[in-house]
Design an enzyme around this catalytic site. Structure first.
Site, PDB file in Angstrom:
ATOM      1  N   GLU A  67     -10.500 -13.671  -7.005  1.00 22.40           N
ATOM      2  CA  GLU A  67     -11.587 -13.587  -6.021  1.00 22.40           C
ATOM      3  C   GLU A  67     -12.956 -13.752  -6.661  1.00 22.40           C
ATOM      4  O   GLU A  67     -13.871 -14.314  -6.047  1.00 22.40           O
ATOM      5  CB  GLU A  67     -11.513 -12.260  -5.259  1.00 22.40           C
ATOM      6  CG  GLU A  67     -10.307 -12.119  -4.350  1.00 22.40           C
ATOM      7  CD  GLU A  67      -9.085 -11.528  -5.033  1.00 22.40           C
ATOM      8  OE1 GLU A  67      -8.082 -11.274  -4.348  1.00 22.40           O
ATOM      9  OE2 GLU A  67      -9.138 -11.330  -6.287  1.00 22.40           O
ATOM     10  N   PHE A 129      -3.711   2.033   2.482  1.00 19.37           N
ATOM     11  CA  PHE A 129      -3.383   1.047   1.459  1.00 19.37           C
ATOM     12  C   PHE A 129      -4.417  -0.080   1.458  1.00 19.37           C
ATOM     13  O   PHE A 129      -4.711  -0.664   2.491  1.00 19.37           O
ATOM     14  CB  PHE A 129      -1.984   0.477   1.711  1.00 19.37           C
ATOM     15  CG  PHE A 129      -1.579  -0.589   0.740  1.00 19.37           C
ATOM     16  CD1 PHE A 129      -1.357  -0.283  -0.600  1.00 19.37           C
ATOM     17  CD2 PHE A 129      -1.433  -1.903   1.151  1.00 19.37           C
ATOM     18  CE1 PHE A 129      -0.999  -1.265  -1.504  1.00 19.37           C
ATOM     19  CE2 PHE A 129      -1.069  -2.901   0.256  1.00 19.37           C
ATOM     20  CZ  PHE A 129      -0.843  -2.575  -1.077  1.00 19.37           C
ATOM     21  N   LYS A 179      -8.805  -5.420  10.683  1.00 22.80           N
ATOM     22  CA  LYS A 179      -7.676  -6.245  11.101  1.00 22.80           C
ATOM     23  C   LYS A 179      -7.504  -6.253  12.616  1.00 22.80           C
ATOM     24  O   LYS A 179      -7.151  -7.282  13.209  1.00 22.80           O
ATOM     25  CB  LYS A 179      -6.394  -5.747  10.419  1.00 22.80           C
ATOM     26  CG  LYS A 179      -5.293  -6.791  10.341  1.00 22.80           C
ATOM     27  CD  LYS A 179      -4.202  -6.377   9.373  1.00 22.80           C
ATOM     28  CE  LYS A 179      -3.152  -7.476   9.248  1.00 22.80           C
ATOM     29  NZ  LYS A 179      -2.078  -7.114   8.294  1.00 22.80           N
TER      30      LYS A 179
END
Length: 577
Positions: A67, A129, A179
Site C-alpha cells: 500500500e 478485525f 463496509k
C-alpha cells in the site's frame, strides 16, 4: 457542525439513478475524470473492488505490491501529470500502510485522494478485525479527512475531497468508507464541488503589496530570488522566466523548485540549502533583497535562522498564509497564486541587469568547480563517482528526462548535477525525506507522462525498502529505467558519522544481495557496471531500451557530498570539504 449540503456549492448534475455505495464511489471517480488508480484490495474495500471490476475499460487499476507503493505511485503520477493522484486500500494495516505516503504528500503539497475501506459502522470502536482509527491517525498529515458511514453521503464527500485536494496549496485527502456504506443504496446525484464555506484556497492579493514589492525590487542593488515548488504548482514557470529576465535578478532554487527554470538559463545560479551550491548559499547573507517565490523557508534551506539573510529585505510570494512569518519574517507578503501575482508585478518593475552582482555568483561557481564539481563529474581515481553517472544520463537524455530520486547522497548528487529543460522533471521526496520513495514514484511518474523518459536514481538502502514494486513493473510492463548507485552503505548517514561521529559507522554498512539477479527474476533487463570504460555504453543501452531496465553502478564506498552546511550552522558556513 455544518452539513455537507451547507458546505458545498453546486455544479452541474452528473447522474441520477439508484445504486450501491460501492458503485457510487466508482461513478464519483469517473465524474472527476479519474482514469487511473493505484491500490491493493482487502476485505473492507472489497465491494468497491467488485464494482471496479465492472468498469475496467474506463478506470485502470494498478496493483502495487504494498500500500505504501500505491501512495508513492499516486504521488509520482500527480507530480508529472498535474492531476490528482488516487490510491485505494482496505482497513487496518492497509490503511496504516498509507500513512508514510500521505505524510510525504502533505509536506510536499501533492494533490492526492486516498480511499480506505473500514469495518461496518456497528463495529466501530469495538477493536474488530482489521479496525484502526485511520481518521485519528491521519488527521495531522492530511489536508482534510472524513469517515463515511452512510451510502448517501458518498457523492458529496468525494466531490469535496477532490476539490480540497487540488485547490489552493494542494495536498492529500483521506476518505474512509465503512463496509455497510459501500453495500448500502442511494439515489445517485453527483455535483462537483466548486467551493467550501469558510475555506479560501487562494487568498486575495492586496494591491498595495504589489506596489511595495515593486518599489523594493526597483531600488535593490543586490537582489536574489529563491523559488520553490509553488511556481510549478501554480503553473507559473513562464511568468517566473519572464520576470527574471526583465529584472535581471540571479535566481536560485529549492530542491522541489528544481526544473521550474531551465538548468542552463543564464540567471539560474543553482541550488540553496544544505548541499546546495556555494554561491547562492554564501550570497544569501550578502543580498540586500531576498525574493522568496513559492517556497516555505525549510530548515534545510535556511540553516541557522538567527543568521539567515538578516541584512536583506524579504518579499515572500505565498499562497498559504500559514507559511508567512512562520520561519523568516517578511517585510512584504504578497499573497495569492504566483502566476497571478508575478503577472501583476511585471508591469511595475524596471528592466535591469545586475552584472557585477551576478559575477559574484559566477566567481563562487569557479571556486566550487575547482574544489568539488570537477572531482565529482570527472574523477581522476579508479572508483566510479555518483556524479559521473548523472553526467552520463544528461548526455544521453539531453536534459529532457524526468529524474525520480530517492533519499540520500544520490538524491543530493542527482539534484545538483541533473540537467533539465522543462518543468515537472525533478520528482523527489523533499520535506519528509522518505527512503523507498523513488521506485514506486517512478511508476506513477511514467504513467503521468508516458511520452517522456523516466529514470529513477536510487541508493542501495532505499531501493530495498520498496524493491517489491519490481513486481508492479513486471506486471504492468511500465518502461521505467532504474539506476541503483551502490556503495554498500547508508551513504548519507555514513557521511555524518565520518564528519561528526569520529567515523563510528554504527549500523550503516550494507551487506547487499545480487540486485541484478533479483531484477532478472522479474524479467527486467539488467546490467551491473564496476568500471568507468563500460559506464556510458551501459547508460546509452538503458536509455535506448523500449522496456524497463535495471542498471546497477558500483560506486566509491566512502565518497562524500559537498558542499555541505553542518546542522545548525549559518548558510555562510558552507563547507567545500
Amino acid at each position: 457542525m455544518e452539513t455537507q449540503t451547507e458546505t458545498l456549492k453546486k455544479e452541474t448534475k452528473v447522474s441520477n439513478k439508484r445504486m450501491t455505495g460501492a458503485e457510487a464511489v466508482i461513478q464519483c471517480l469517473l465524474a472527476e475524470g479519474v482514469d487511473l488508480i493505484y491500490g491493493y484490495p482487502g476485505g473492507a474495500i472489497m465491494p468497491v473492488y467488485d464494482e471496479l471490476y465492472k468498469f475496467q475499460d474506463q478506470l485502470h487499476h494498478v496493483l502495487t505490491r504494498h500500500e505504501q507503493g500505491a501512495t508513492h505511485a499516486a504521488q509520482g503520477y500527480a507530480r508529472t501529470s498535474g492531476r490528482v493522484g488516487v490510491a485505494l486500500a482496505t482497513s487496518g494495516p492497509g490503511a496504516t500502510n498509507f500513512v508514510t505516503g500521505i505524510a510525504d504528500a502533505q509536506i510536499d503539497s501533492t494533490p492526492m485522494v486516498c480511499i480506505t475501506g473500514q469495518v461496518g459502522s456497528h463495529l466501530l470502536g469495538s477493536d474488530a478485525f482489521q479496525e484502526t482509527d485511520i481518521i485519528g491517525i491521519s488527521t495531522p498529515i492530511t489536508k482534510w479527512n472524513h469517515q463515511i458511514t452512510k451510502a448517501e453521503d458518498i457523492p458529496s464527500v468525494l466531490a469535496k475531497a477532490f476539490y480540497i485536494a487540488r485547490s489552493g496549496r494542494p495536498g492529500p485527502v483521506l476518505i474512509d468508507i465503512t463496509k455497510d456504506a459501500q453495500f448500502g443504496e442511494l439515489d445517485f446525484i453527483y455535483e462537483k464541488c466548486v467551493g467550501v464555506r469558510s475555506y479560501q484556497p487562494v487568498p486575495k492579493t492586496d494591491p498595495s503589496t504589489i506596489k511595495e514589492a515593486a518599489k523594493l525590487i526597483n531600488n535593490a542593488k543586490k537582489p536574489m530570488i529563491v523559488f520553490g515548488q509553488g511556481v510549478i504548482l501554480g503553473k507559473a514557470e513562464e511568468e517566473l522566466k519572464t520576470f527574471v529576465e526583465k529584472t535581471g535578478i540571479p535566481s536560485a532554487w529549492t530542491i522541489l523548485g528544481l526544473s521550474a527554470l531551465p538548468t542552463k538559463h543564464p540567471l539560474n545560479v543553482g541550488m540553496v540549502g544544505m548541499h546546495g551550491n556555494y554561491g547562492p548559499n554564501k550570497l544569501t547573507n550578502e543580498c540586500d533583497l531576498l525574493l522568496a517565490i513559492g517556497m516555505r523557508f525549510d530548515d534545510r534551506v535556511t540553516g541557522n535562522l538567527e543568521t539567515y539573510a538578516k541584512q536583506a529585505k524579504v518579499i515572500h510570494f505565498e499562497i498559504d498564509p500559514a507559511e508567512v512569518n512562520k520561519n523568516v519574517k517578511a517585510d512584504v507578503a504578497v499573497m495569492g497564486n504566483v502566476k497571478n501575482t508575478l503577472t501583476q508585478l511585471f508591469s511595475l518593475v524596471e528592466p535591469k541587469t545586475h552584472d557585477s552582482w551576478l559575477k559574484k555568483f559566477r566567481d563562487y561557481d569557479v571556486i566550487e568547480y575547482d574544489k568539488v564539481i570537477k572531482n565529482e563529474l570527472f574523477p581522476d581515481k579508479d572508483g566510479l563517482s555518483m556524479g559521473e553517472v548523472i553526467r552520463g544520463i544528461n548526455q544521453e537524455t539531453g536534459g529532457d528526462a524526468v529524474i525520480v530520486s530517492d533519499v540520500g547522497q544520490h538524491q543530493m548528487i542527482a539534484c545538483r548535477y541533473a540537467e533539465f529543460t522543462q518543468s515537472k522533471s525533478n520528482i523527489t521526496s523533499g520535506g519528509l525525506g522518505t527512503m523507498g520513495f523513488a521506485l514506486p514514484a517512478a511508476i506513477g511518474a511514467k504513467m503521468g507522462t508516458p511520452e517522456r523518459e523516466v529514470v529513477a536514481i536510487i541508493g542501495d538502502g532505499g531501493y530495498q525498502m520498496t524493491i517489491q514494486e519490481l513486481g508492479t513493473i513486471f506486471q504492468t510492463k511500465i518502461p521505467v529505467k532504474i539506476v541503483v548507485l551502490n556503495n554498500d552503505f547508508l551513504g548519507m548517514v555514513r557521511q555524518w558519522q565520518q564528519l561528526f561521529f569520529d567515523k563510528r559507522y554504527a549500523s550503516t554498512e550494507m551487506v547487499n544481495p545480487d540486485f541484478v539477479k533479483i531484477a532478472e527474476g522479474y524479467h527486467i533487463k539488467s546490467t551491473r557496471i564496476t568500471k568507468r570504460e563500460n559506464l556510458q555504453e551501459a547508460i546509452a543501452e538503458m536509455i535506448a531500451c523500449k522496456e524497463s531496465y535495471f542498471l546497477e553502478v558500483c560506486v566509491e564506498k566512502e565518497n562524500n557530498v559537498f558542499p555541505m552546511i553542518p546542522t545548525g550552522a549559518s548558510v555562510s558556513d558552507i563547507r567545500l570539504e
